[in-house]
Design a protein around this motif. Sequence first.
Motif, short mmCIF file in Angstrom:
data_model
loop_
_atom_site.label_atom_id
_atom_site.label_comp_id
_atom_site.label_asym_id
_atom_site.label_seq_id
_atom_site.Cartn_x
_atom_site.Cartn_y
_atom_site.Cartn_z
N ASP A 30 0.82 -1.21 0.00
CA ASP A 30 0.00 0.00 0.00
C ASP A 30 0.86 1.27 0.00
O ASP A 30 0.39 2.33 -0.40
CB ASP A 30 -0.90 0.04 1.24
N HIS A 31 2.10 1.15 0.46
CA HIS A 31 2.96 2.32 0.56
C HIS A 31 3.80 2.56 -0.69
O HIS A 31 4.61 3.47 -0.73
CB HIS A 31 3.91 2.16 1.75
N PHE A 32 3.57 1.72 -1.72
CA PHE A 32 4.46 1.74 -2.87
C PHE A 32 3.69 1.89 -4.18
O PHE A 32 2.61 1.35 -4.35
CB PHE A 32 5.27 0.44 -2.95
N HIS A 33 4.30 2.63 -5.10
CA HIS A 33 3.89 2.54 -6.50
C HIS A 33 4.56 1.30 -7.08
O HIS A 33 5.71 0.98 -6.74
CB HIS A 33 4.35 3.77 -7.28
N ILE A 34 3.85 0.63 -7.97
CA ILE A 34 4.35 -0.63 -8.54
C ILE A 34 4.42 -0.52 -10.07
O ILE A 34 3.50 0.01 -10.70
CB ILE A 34 3.44 -1.81 -8.18
N GLY A 35 5.50 -1.05 -10.61
CA GLY A 35 5.66 -1.08 -12.06
C GLY A 35 5.95 -2.49 -12.54
O GLY A 35 6.44 -3.34 -11.78
N TRP A 36 5.64 -2.74 -13.80
CA TRP A 36 5.99 -4.00 -14.47
C TRP A 36 6.84 -3.65 -15.69
O TRP A 36 6.50 -2.74 -16.46
CB TRP A 36 4.75 -4.74 -14.95
N ARG A 45 15.62 -2.93 -19.63
CA ARG A 45 14.22 -3.17 -19.25
C ARG A 45 13.34 -2.12 -19.92
O ARG A 45 13.65 -0.94 -19.93
CB ARG A 45 14.07 -3.13 -17.74
N GLN A 46 12.22 -2.55 -20.43
CA GLN A 46 11.35 -1.67 -21.19
C GLN A 46 9.90 -2.07 -21.01
O GLN A 46 9.58 -3.00 -20.30
CB GLN A 46 11.73 -1.74 -22.68
N GLY A 47 9.06 -1.32 -21.69
CA GLY A 47 7.64 -1.67 -21.72
C GLY A 47 6.94 -1.47 -20.41
O GLY A 47 6.15 -2.31 -19.98
N GLY A 48 7.19 -0.34 -19.75
CA GLY A 48 6.67 -0.13 -18.42
C GLY A 48 5.17 0.08 -18.33
O GLY A 48 4.57 0.77 -19.16
N SER A 49 4.59 -0.56 -17.33
CA SER A 49 3.22 -0.30 -16.89
C SER A 49 3.31 -0.02 -15.41
O SER A 49 4.10 -0.67 -14.70
CB SER A 49 2.31 -1.51 -17.12
N ASP A 62 3.26 2.91 -24.84
CA ASP A 62 2.36 2.88 -26.00
C ASP A 62 2.13 1.47 -26.54
O ASP A 62 1.02 1.13 -26.96
CB ASP A 62 2.92 3.76 -27.11
N SER A 63 3.16 0.64 -26.53
CA SER A 63 3.05 -0.68 -27.16
C SER A 63 2.11 -1.63 -26.43
O SER A 63 1.67 -2.63 -27.00
CB SER A 63 4.44 -1.31 -27.27
N ARG A 111 7.10 5.52 -14.95
CA ARG A 111 7.07 4.43 -15.93
C ARG A 111 8.46 4.02 -16.38
O ARG A 111 8.60 3.16 -17.25
CB ARG A 111 6.22 4.86 -17.13
N ARG A 112 9.50 4.63 -15.81
CA ARG A 112 10.86 4.26 -16.16
C ARG A 112 11.43 3.32 -15.12
O ARG A 112 11.30 3.55 -13.92
CB ARG A 112 11.75 5.50 -16.28
N GLY A 113 12.09 2.27 -15.57
CA GLY A 113 12.67 1.32 -14.64
C GLY A 113 13.65 1.94 -13.68
O GLY A 113 13.73 1.54 -12.51
N GLN A 114 14.37 2.94 -14.14
CA GLN A 114 15.41 3.55 -13.30
C GLN A 114 14.83 4.28 -12.10
O GLN A 114 15.56 4.64 -11.18
CB GLN A 114 16.24 4.52 -14.14
#
Length: 129
Positions: A30-36, A45-49, A62-63, A111-114
């Motif tokens: 709950d305390h975190f934003h999460i990305g894939w 690493r690419q294709g962030g959601s 976009d993809s 949305r960036r892995g870094q």
Amino acid sequence: QLQLVESGGGLVHPGGSLRLGCVGSGITLDHFHIGWFRQTPGKERQGGSCISSSGDYTDYTDSVQTRFTISREFGKNTVYLQMDSLQPEDTGVYYCAAVRRSTYGNTYCPRRGQDYHYWGQGTQVTVSS
């Protein structure tokens, strides 16, 4: 210390679907934003959601914008990535990642892995006929 564990990867035919899960332990998600993110050999690493800590904000590269859906289930400390209409170019190792909501505010997710500080071990997704 937050630990993330991904699940749900596998082999699927083009046009098929998979749902990936990311379970957190040690600290509530709950305390975190999460990305894939997706990684293929020799590439970054690419294709962030991503999904914000509240679940109110999501963002997609976009993809995958019209094919992937990220969601969270607070009671299970889990974030999902529903992937539909999969194509061979979606093949790769999928990682979930987390960053504390205080880093970017509560109503935004990067949305960036870094921009992420915690990473899981990854789960392999292969799209092939």
